[in-house]
Design an enzyme around this catalytic site. Structure first.
Site, PDB file in Angstrom:
ATOM      1  N   GLY A 128       0.763  -1.320  -0.014  1.00 38.26           N
ATOM      2  CA  GLY A 128       0.007   0.106  -0.032  1.00 38.26           C
ATOM      3  C   GLY A 128       0.748   1.247  -0.064  1.00 38.26           C
ATOM      4  O   GLY A 128       0.295   2.313   0.461  1.00 38.26           O
ATOM      5  N   SER A 129       2.010   1.180  -0.416  1.00 38.19           N
ATOM      6  CA  SER A 129       2.783   2.386  -0.405  1.00 38.19           C
ATOM      7  C   SER A 129       2.308   3.475  -1.477  1.00 38.19           C
ATOM      8  O   SER A 129       2.317   4.567  -1.058  1.00 38.19           O
ATOM      9  CB  SER A 129       4.518   2.254  -0.400  1.00 38.19           C
ATOM     10  OG  SER A 129       4.770   1.887  -1.784  1.00 38.19           O
ATOM     11  N   ASN A 130       1.850   3.042  -2.692  1.00 34.50           N
ATOM     12  CA  ASN A 130       1.406   4.143  -3.514  1.00 34.50           C
ATOM     13  C   ASN A 130      -0.057   4.650  -2.957  1.00 34.50           C
ATOM     14  O   ASN A 130      -0.192   5.754  -2.927  1.00 34.50           O
ATOM     15  CB  ASN A 130       1.265   3.214  -4.754  1.00 34.50           C
ATOM     16  CG  ASN A 130       2.564   3.409  -5.687  1.00 34.50           C
ATOM     17  OD1 ASN A 130       2.926   4.632  -6.118  1.00 34.50           O
ATOM     18  ND2 ASN A 130       3.006   2.275  -5.862  1.00 34.50           N
ATOM     19  N   LYS A 166     -17.511 -14.561  -5.552  1.00 34.44           N
ATOM     20  CA  LYS A 166     -17.147 -13.716  -6.717  1.00 34.44           C
ATOM     21  C   LYS A 166     -18.215 -13.444  -7.656  1.00 34.44           C
ATOM     22  O   LYS A 166     -18.385 -12.477  -8.262  1.00 34.44           O
ATOM     23  CB  LYS A 166     -15.896 -14.641  -7.699  1.00 34.44           C
ATOM     24  CG  LYS A 166     -16.366 -16.171  -8.008  1.00 34.44           C
ATOM     25  CD  LYS A 166     -14.910 -16.319  -9.163  1.00 34.44           C
ATOM     26  CE  LYS A 166     -14.983 -17.858  -9.348  1.00 34.44           C
ATOM     27  NZ  LYS A 166     -15.302 -18.931  -8.289  1.00 34.44           N
ATOM     28  N   LYS A 223      -5.515  -7.690  -9.928  1.00 38.91           N
ATOM     29  CA  LYS A 223      -6.458  -8.464 -10.585  1.00 38.91           C
ATOM     30  C   LYS A 223      -7.036  -7.622 -11.706  1.00 38.91           C
ATOM     31  O   LYS A 223      -7.008  -6.409 -11.770  1.00 38.91           O
ATOM     32  CB  LYS A 223      -7.684  -8.607  -9.469  1.00 38.91           C
ATOM     33  CG  LYS A 223      -7.363  -9.743  -8.398  1.00 38.91           C
ATOM     34  CD  LYS A 223      -8.321 -10.826  -8.518  1.00 38.91           C
ATOM     35  CE  LYS A 223      -7.928 -11.819  -7.456  1.00 38.91           C
ATOM     36  NZ  LYS A 223      -8.776 -13.025  -7.624  1.00 38.91           N
ATOM     37  N   ASN A 271      -4.107   3.376 -13.433  1.00 38.62           N
ATOM     38  CA  ASN A 271      -3.328   2.478 -12.672  1.00 38.62           C
ATOM     39  C   ASN A 271      -1.878   2.879 -12.626  1.00 38.62           C
ATOM     40  O   ASN A 271      -1.521   3.593 -13.843  1.00 38.62           O
ATOM     41  CB  ASN A 271      -3.386   1.009 -13.420  1.00 38.62           C
ATOM     42  CG  ASN A 271      -2.666  -0.033 -12.679  1.00 38.62           C
ATOM     43  OD1 ASN A 271      -2.623   0.033 -11.703  1.00 38.62           O
ATOM     44  ND2 ASN A 271      -1.867  -0.879 -13.600  1.00 38.62           N
ATOM     45  N   HIS A 294       1.956   1.235 -13.189  1.00 38.32           N
ATOM     46  CA  HIS A 294       2.731   0.183 -13.507  1.00 38.32           C
ATOM     47  C   HIS A 294       4.133   0.570 -13.356  1.00 38.32           C
ATOM     48  O   HIS A 294       4.701   1.463 -13.618  1.00 38.32           O
ATOM     49  CB  HIS A 294       2.480  -0.250 -14.864  1.00 38.32           C
ATOM     50  CG  HIS A 294       2.893  -1.677 -15.253  1.00 38.32           C
ATOM     51  ND1 HIS A 294       2.462  -2.637 -14.764  1.00 38.32           N
ATOM     52  CD2 HIS A 294       4.191  -1.728 -16.046  1.00 38.32           C
ATOM     53  CE1 HIS A 294       3.149  -3.710 -15.331  1.00 38.32           C
ATOM     54  NE2 HIS A 294       4.113  -3.158 -16.069  1.00 38.32           N
ATOM     55  N   ASP A 337      -3.242  -3.273 -18.812  1.00 41.07           N
ATOM     56  CA  ASP A 337      -2.143  -2.634 -18.936  1.00 41.07           C
ATOM     57  C   ASP A 337      -1.841  -1.725 -20.426  1.00 41.07           C
ATOM     58  O   ASP A 337      -0.796  -1.395 -20.746  1.00 41.07           O
ATOM     59  CB  ASP A 337      -0.662  -3.301 -18.875  1.00 41.07           C
ATOM     60  CG  ASP A 337      -0.423  -3.758 -17.481  1.00 41.07           C
ATOM     61  OD1 ASP A 337      -0.951  -3.025 -16.517  1.00 41.07           O
ATOM     62  OD2 ASP A 337       0.277  -4.588 -17.250  1.00 41.07           O
ATOM     63  N   GLU A 397       7.204   6.235  -8.548  1.00 41.48           N
ATOM     64  CA  GLU A 397       5.933   5.931  -8.376  1.00 41.48           C
ATOM     65  C   GLU A 397       5.037   6.938  -7.516  1.00 41.48           C
ATOM     66  O   GLU A 397       4.054   7.546  -7.617  1.00 41.48           O
ATOM     67  CB  GLU A 397       5.372   4.480  -8.244  1.00 41.48           C
ATOM     68  CG  GLU A 397       5.898   3.674  -9.163  1.00 41.48           C
ATOM     69  CD  GLU A 397       5.471   2.149  -8.714  1.00 41.48           C
ATOM     70  OE1 GLU A 397       4.218   1.909  -8.645  1.00 41.48           O
ATOM     71  OE2 GLU A 397       6.428   1.264  -8.707  1.00 41.48           O
TER      72      GLU A 397
HETATM   73  C1  GAR Z   1       4.064  -0.855  -7.210  1.00 38.18           C
HETATM   74  O1  GAR Z   1       5.176  -1.073  -8.109  1.00 38.18           O
HETATM   75  C2  GAR Z   1       2.891  -1.076  -8.251  1.00 38.18           C
HETATM   76  O2  GAR Z   1       3.451  -0.428  -9.422  1.00 38.18           O
HETATM   77  C3  GAR Z   1       2.916  -2.553  -8.929  1.00 38.18           C
HETATM   78  O3  GAR Z   1       2.905  -3.153  -7.502  1.00 38.18           O
HETATM   79  C4  GAR Z   1       3.686  -2.263  -6.714  1.00 38.18           C
HETATM   80  C5  GAR Z   1       2.628  -2.307  -5.591  1.00 38.18           C
HETATM   81  O4  GAR Z   1       3.303  -1.649  -4.478  1.00 38.18           O
HETATM   82  N1  GAR Z   1       1.991  -2.680  -9.546  1.00 38.18           N
HETATM   83  C6  GAR Z   1       1.787  -3.504 -10.503  1.00 38.18           C
HETATM   84  O5  GAR Z   1       2.806  -4.379 -11.018  1.00 38.18           O
HETATM   85  C7  GAR Z   1       0.481  -3.583 -11.619  1.00 38.18           C
HETATM   86  N2  GAR Z   1       0.873  -4.536 -12.562  1.00 38.18           N
HETATM   87  P1  GAR Z   1       2.591  -0.856  -3.081  1.00 38.18           P
HETATM   88  O6  GAR Z   1       1.442  -1.829  -2.678  1.00 38.18           O
HETATM   89  O7  GAR Z   1       3.523  -0.484  -2.212  1.00 38.18           O
HETATM   90  O8  GAR Z   1       2.086   0.445  -3.851  1.00 38.18           O
END
Ligand code: GAR
Length: 184
Positions: free
Chosen positions: A8-10, A57, A81, A97, A99, A140, A169
């Protein structure tokens, strides 16, 4: 919306930026797993969190739409997902999103988290970074909002590259959100 593993850092970086912008409100954090570290941190910080598990689901789409009822913009953060089509259709142009690579390279099925950085190093790329993009029905492949780049050095490992890209990010996601809200 954060993913199941939910570091969850983003989400936390975005939430903090949104909280300090007088023109924005963090409506909700949506999480499939309430014991994920990012969710625990969000609750500690007093952010509104809704638990929307993937199961059953059959009702996931309707529960997700209900949780997004008051929401104008949706940011996926570490959400691995496929987003239900009904959600993409309802928020088209307002769901994005992040990436951890320079799309269209290193995207698509199986390209998430550390696998992306392993592939970038394996391909001997000189540059990597992150891409914020609109979410469309194809994984993507939605329109790019912004990219930020960093060099890939010979001594980089997937882990050091992941750390560099993650810093980018955290700087990029809020900028991208502002950009689409401002219609740029
Ligand atoms: C991040 O690097 C994000 O870009 C990636 O997962 C990580 C989640 O980190 N997402 C993908 O790869 C999506 N295809 P976070 O939970 O610390 O935000």
């Amino acid at each position: 919306m954060i993913g199941h593993a939910g570091r969850g850092s983003n989400m936390l970086a975005l939430a903090q930026n949104i909280k300090s912008d007088p023109n924005m409100t963090l409506a909700t954090v949506i999480a499939p797993n309430m014991s994920a570290p990012g969710v625990i941190a969000a609750l500690d910080l007093g952010y509104p969190v809704q638990h929307v598990p993937y199961e059953p689901k059959e009702t996931y789409t309707s529960r997700l739409l209900e949780a997004l009822n008051e929401v104008e913009w949706v940011c996926l953060a570490g959400f691995m997902k496929l987003v239900p089509i009904a959600v993409i259709q309802r928020f088209r142009g307002r769901i994005m999103n992040i990436h951890p690579a320079l799309l269209p390279k290193f995207g698509g099925k199986g390209m998430y988290g550390i696998h992306v950085h392993e592939a970038v190093i394996q391909a001997q790329e000189k540059e990597s970074g992150c891409t914020v993009h609109h979410v469309s029905e194809i994984y993507d492949e939605g329109e790019v909002i912004l990219k930020a780049t960093c060099p890939v050095l010979p001594e980089d490992t997937p882990e050091t590259l992941a750390a560099k890209v993650l810093k980018l990010e955290h700087l990029s996601y809020f900028r991208a959100l502002q950009k689409v809200i401002d219609g740029e």
